[in-house]
Scaffold this motif. Structure first.
Motif, PDB file in Angstrom:
ATOM      1  N   GLY A 218       0.799  -1.275  -0.118  1.00 42.69           N
ATOM      2  CA  GLY A 218      -0.086  -0.060  -0.060  1.00 42.69           C
ATOM      3  C   GLY A 218       0.776   1.123   0.152  1.00 42.69           C
ATOM      4  N   SER A 233      -1.380  -4.122  -4.960  1.00 45.24           N
ATOM      5  CA  SER A 233      -2.849  -4.987  -5.029  1.00 45.24           C
ATOM      6  C   SER A 233      -2.491  -6.441  -5.861  1.00 45.24           C
ATOM      7  N   ALA A 236      -5.267 -10.621  -5.597  1.00 42.40           N
ATOM      8  CA  ALA A 236      -6.262  -9.956  -5.017  1.00 42.40           C
ATOM      9  C   ALA A 236      -7.480 -10.970  -5.498  1.00 42.40           C
ATOM     10  N   ALA A 240     -13.804  -8.624  -0.922  1.00 44.28           N
ATOM     11  CA  ALA A 240     -13.032  -7.408  -0.053  1.00 44.28           C
ATOM     12  C   ALA A 240     -12.363  -8.553   0.959  1.00 44.28           C
ATOM     13  N   ARG A 242     -11.142  -8.168   5.125  1.00 41.42           N
ATOM     14  CA  ARG A 242     -11.019  -7.262   6.151  1.00 41.42           C
ATOM     15  C   ARG A 242     -10.164  -8.006   6.954  1.00 41.42           C
ATOM     16  N   SER A 301     -17.226 -10.244   1.320  1.00 43.23           N
ATOM     17  CA  SER A 301     -16.126  -9.878   2.303  1.00 43.23           C
ATOM     18  C   SER A 301     -15.886 -10.994   3.162  1.00 43.23           C
ATOM     19  N   ALA A 325      -5.253  -4.764  -0.561  1.00 41.65           N
ATOM     20  CA  ALA A 325      -5.073  -3.512  -0.764  1.00 41.65           C
ATOM     21  C   ALA A 325      -6.196  -3.304  -1.820  1.00 41.65           C
ATOM     22  N   PRO A 326      -6.342  -1.654  -1.880  1.00 42.69           N
ATOM     23  CA  PRO A 326      -7.229  -1.282  -3.007  1.00 42.69           C
ATOM     24  C   PRO A 326      -6.927  -1.738  -4.495  1.00 42.69           C
ATOM     25  N   ARG A 327      -7.781  -2.159  -5.187  1.00 41.83           N
ATOM     26  CA  ARG A 327      -7.580  -2.734  -6.693  1.00 41.83           C
ATOM     27  C   ARG A 327      -7.288  -1.249  -7.461  1.00 41.83           C
ATOM     28  N   ARG A 328      -6.334  -1.713  -8.331  1.00 41.92           N
ATOM     29  CA  ARG A 328      -6.139  -0.942  -9.394  1.00 41.92           C
ATOM     30  C   ARG A 328      -6.327  -1.426 -10.656  1.00 41.92           C
TER      31      ARG A 328
END
Ligand code: TXA
Ligand code: MG
Length: 328
Positions: A218, A233, A236, A240, A242, A301, A325-328
């Motif tokens: 991140g 990311s 993945a 999501a 957590r 999730s 981590a947030p997806r890109r």
């Protein structure tokens, strides 16, 4: 469509080596995860491999060889590298070293770098295949780029069935997370990727601490990370994640660790335990197959219980942080 063969069939290794020699793509088990192999000295086979995975060409590959003398033909070993190779090869360790003068590995496989990643896998099927081909084999994890690494032949086929020639089925990969990557360059040993060889074992063998060179998951600056494949990311799943969950929220699936489940666990959409006895070695072996299974169940999730950071826990926490981590 990829052919699938039990690696134990009498001529399976021969056929796999023939396919590699002809420029084809063969997935095979290693002790860490399944690799997607190509003849490292054949530039068009390497190009086909990048295309099959959907892997960006700036992300270099690991060259797999069957022993230390073959490794010396690819890279320049300093004293620390020799010590590490003697202690841990064959096994779940990759060394990033200066590329040797006569290195026959295709330029594309090292993405134009003057370093090369080398590994001697311990798995007998990987060993036999590389020895039969008689050349180095480049092998990234046999998943589509950005997906979770495969630890069974089924995982490989789910990602790549229509893009490769053969999968050698040798059962589940026993370690379950990718190799530990260490760079030994300019007199410094740095950890580029935590993995199947615990940091503690490396530090014991060297008699000193190793620095951590890769960016924290991140971190903003992972455009040009030291192990270029370690984008935040990576790994993945669709759901999501957590992390460090101490209670379960409605509709969540649970990836558990240890004997005691958190409040709400009985209401979880589904539950898989990485290791009911709280063992990080067992948890690593289960990590990617459990993530794939919970993802297939369709939860939006996945709550992941806290996992200790010692031993293989460092690699497990690293992969979970990347998966979250947030997806890109
Ligand atoms: O356990 C493993 O290492 C598995 C099995 C199949 O051997 N392979 C694997 O390969 O995980 P791959 O391609 O999924 O990951 C290799 C990592 C990537 O992050 C890549 O950027 C990094 O190694 N790498 C390769 N060559 C490098 C180099 N010269 N310098 C720094 N990092 C390098
Ligand atoms: Mg990979």
């Amino acid at each position: 469509m990829a052919q699938r063969r039990p690696a134990s069939e009498p001529d399976a290794i021969d056929e796999a080596a023939r396919i590699l020699a002809a420029g084809g793509l063969v997935a095979f088990p290693t002790e860490t995860v399944y690799g997607l192999g190509a003849d490292a000295t054949n530039a068009s086979a390497v190009a086909r491999l990048y295309a099959a995975k959907g892997r960006p060409a700036f992300n270099p590959l690991i060259a797999h060889v069957d022993g230390r003398s073959a490794a010396h033909a690819l890279a320049r070993f300093d004293a620390a590298a020799d010590k590490l190779a003697a202690a841990f090869w064959p096994g779940p360790l990759t060394l990033v070293l200066p590329k040797g003068a006569g290195c026959p590995v295709a330029e594309l496989a090292t993405a134009g770098l003057d370093t090369i990643a080398v590994r001697v896998p311990a798995h007998p099927i990987a060993q036999a295949l590389i020895a039969r081909l008689g050349r180095p084999v480049v092998a990234p994890s046999a998943n589509r780029s950005g997906h979770v690494s495969p630890t069974t032949a089924d995982h490989v086929l789910a990602d790549l069935a229509d893009r490769i020639d053969l999968v050698l089925d040798g059962g589940p990969s026993p370690v379950g997370v990718e190799s530990t990557i260490l760079a030994s360059l300019g007199g410094e040993v740095a950890l580029l990727r935590p993995g199947g060889l615990p940091r503690e074992a490396v530090e014991r063998a060297l008699g000193r601490a190793v620095s951590t060179a890769n960016e924290a998951p991140g971190a903003p600056d992972d455009e040009a990370p030291l192990a270029p494949g370690m984008l935040a990311s990576h790994y993945a799943p669709r759901a999501a994640l957590r992390l460090d969950a101490r209670e379960i929220r409605p509709g969540e699936a649970l990836l558990a660790f240890g004997p005691e489940l958190p409040p709400g666990a009985a209401l979880a959409a589904s539950v898989l335990n990485l290791s009911a006895r709280g063992d990080t070695v067992e948890a690593a072996a289960n990590l990617f197959s459990h993530l794939r299974a919970l993802d297939r169940d369709g939860a939006h999730s996945i709550a992941v219980m806290p996992i200790p950071r010692e031993g293989l826990g460092e690699a497990i926490n690293d992969r979970l942080a990347r998966a979250a981590a947030p997806r890109r």
